[in-house]
Design a protein around this motif. Structure first.
Motif, PDB file in Angstrom:
ATOM      1  N   ARG A 218       9.046  11.590   1.217  1.00  0.00           N
ATOM      2  CA  ARG A 218       8.783  12.795   0.441  1.00  0.00           C
ATOM      3  C   ARG A 218       8.060  12.388  -0.841  1.00  0.00           C
ATOM      4  NH1 ARG A 218      14.040  15.820  -0.878  1.00  0.00           N
ATOM      5  NH2 ARG A 218      14.139  14.444  -2.672  1.00  0.00           N
ATOM      6  N   CYS A 219       6.815  12.796  -0.953  1.00  0.00           N
ATOM      7  CA  CYS A 219       5.970  12.307  -2.058  1.00  0.00           C
ATOM      8  C   CYS A 219       6.144  13.168  -3.305  1.00  0.00           C
ATOM      9  CB  CYS A 219       4.506  12.278  -1.633  1.00  0.00           C
ATOM     10  SG  CYS A 219       3.401  11.732  -2.945  1.00  0.00           S
ATOM     11  N   ARG A 220       6.622  12.534  -4.364  1.00  0.00           N
ATOM     12  CA  ARG A 220       6.725  13.206  -5.658  1.00  0.00           C
ATOM     13  C   ARG A 220       5.520  12.880  -6.542  1.00  0.00           C
ATOM     14  NH1 ARG A 220      10.594  14.234  -9.845  1.00  0.00           N
ATOM     15  NH2 ARG A 220       9.467  15.693 -11.190  1.00  0.00           N
ATOM     16  N   PHE A 221       4.972  11.680  -6.354  1.00  0.00           N
ATOM     17  CA  PHE A 221       3.860  11.238  -7.208  1.00  0.00           C
ATOM     18  C   PHE A 221       3.049  10.220  -6.418  1.00  0.00           C
ATOM     19  CE2 PHE A 221       2.250   8.059 -10.305  1.00  0.00           C
ATOM     20  CZ  PHE A 221       1.452   8.872 -11.085  1.00  0.00           C
ATOM     21  N   GLY A 226      -1.365   0.754  -9.169  1.00  0.00           N
ATOM     22  CA  GLY A 226       0.042   0.403  -9.219  1.00  0.00           C
ATOM     23  C   GLY A 226       0.673   0.549 -10.581  1.00  0.00           C
ATOM     24  N   ASP A 227      -0.054   0.236 -11.644  1.00  0.00           N
ATOM     25  CA  ASP A 227       0.491   0.371 -12.994  1.00  0.00           C
ATOM     26  C   ASP A 227       0.873   1.818 -13.298  1.00  0.00           C
ATOM     27  OD1 ASP A 227       0.826  -2.042 -14.414  1.00  0.00           O
ATOM     28  OD2 ASP A 227      -1.338  -2.290 -14.547  1.00  0.00           O
ATOM     29  N   ALA A 228       0.115   2.756 -12.755  1.00  0.00           N
ATOM     30  CA  ALA A 228       0.420   4.166 -12.985  1.00  0.00           C
ATOM     31  C   ALA A 228       1.738   4.563 -12.326  1.00  0.00           C
ATOM     32  CB  ALA A 228      -0.717   5.047 -12.451  1.00  0.00           C
ATOM     33  N   ILE A 229       2.107   3.847 -11.260  1.00  0.00           N
ATOM     34  CA  ILE A 229       3.370   4.126 -10.579  1.00  0.00           C
ATOM     35  C   ILE A 229       4.538   3.474 -11.311  1.00  0.00           C
ATOM     36  CG2 ILE A 229       4.648   3.678  -8.428  1.00  0.00           C
ATOM     37  CD1 ILE A 229       1.976   3.942  -6.951  1.00  0.00           C
TER      38      ILE A 229
END
Length: 297
Positions: A218-221, A226-229
């Motif tokens: 289930r994608c929330r973001f 990768g740094d943004a995650i």
């Protein structure tokens, strides 16, 4: 059978890269008429137009675009062959074009290249940082860093080290939502997806005993970097999967916890240097590659 016009092919590659007959003439220390005649000579021999010319600009024709990678390879191999025949200790100068993923390039690669430039003051480095995969030959790169499980290709590959990837969550998120005990339970959690993969919406997980579980989280973001995650993971907003070079400091400090230990996504990934297929390389490229091998392993 007439020999190929190698000079004209190399001039064509330079004009295409610089977008100007004048700029190519200046870079190659030739007159503009010499450059123009070489392109016209090549067009006559091929029986096709390579550039569309107007009074204000030039642009590659369809044929020019399709032939450009051949021209670049001819110019690259010619330069490398000449250097191979000389004493290369005097040839450590010029520019190296390199591509790398954004986050790894900023955190790990840039300091190593800074040291390289101190050691080789006559070599310039053009480093392009982008998580999208580049076509080395088509886009004129001498080498690239790729962090992936590489399939078969004509590229030359130097494998530097394995890269571990972890399923991660912050203690606050796990206290609030509970810790999954199997990848199948990830469908009940808010997950953060790295979108720069062939199939980002599906996680093909492999367990320590080789068991495979396919998950559509289930994608929330989602993000292509990768740094943004990393930041929303630390803030306790969900679960993600990141490589060791991004998450090791957060794991060591306790900001993130490695959940589902022993499980990984897909094939084992590695840190690689990739180069065009030719065995011949300019001495400056070999110098940079050797420096990366010594300092990134």
């Amino acid at each position: 059978m007439a020999l190929p016009d190698y000079e004209a092919w190399a001039i064509f590659a330079a004009v295409a890269r610089l977008g100007s007959f004048t700029a190519a003439a200046e870079e190659l220390s030739l007159s503009k008429p010499t450059v123009s005649k070489a392109i016209s000579r090549l067009e006559r021999s091929l029986g096709t137009v390579l550039f569309h010319r107007t009074s204000r600009k030039i642009s590659l024709s369809t044929a020019g675009r399709s032939l450009l990678h051949h021209a670049r390879q001819i110019a690259f191999d010619g330069e490398a062959a000449m250097e191979a025949a000389r004493d290369t200790t005097h040839l450590l100068r010029g520019q190296v074009r390199m591509a790398a993923p954004l986050s790894y390039g900023l955190s790990h690669l840039a300091p190593v290249i800074a040291d390289f430039m101190c050691a080789y003051p006559e070599i310039a480095v053009d480093l392009q940082l982008d998580d999208a995969r580049v076509d080395l030959v088509e886009e004129g790169f001498d080498c690239a860093i790729r962090i992936a499980a590489l399939g078969d290709s004509s590229l030359r590959v130097i494998r530097l080290r394995d890269v571990k990837a972890y399923f991660l969550a912050a203690p606050a998120y796990l206290a609030r939502m509970g810790e999954p005990q199997s990848p199948a339970e990830l469908v009940d959690h808010d997950c953060f997806l790295y979108s720069n993969t062939p199939n980002p919406d599906v996680w093909q997980t492999i367990g320590p005993d080789g068991q495979m579980i396919t998950v559509r989280p289930r994608c929330r973001f989602r993000s292509n970097n990768g740094d943004a995650i990393l930041s929303p993971l630390i803030a306790g907003r969900g679960i993600g999967c990141l490589p060791d070079f991004l998450c090791d400091p957060a794991l060591a400090s306790g900001q993130l916890i490695n959940i589902l230990p022993g499980w990984r996504i897909g094939d084992n990934i590695a840190l690689n240097i990739v180069m065009p297929p030719s065995r011949l390389r300019p001495a400056r490229v070999d110098a940079l590659v050797n420096h990366l091998k010594d300092n990134l392993r």
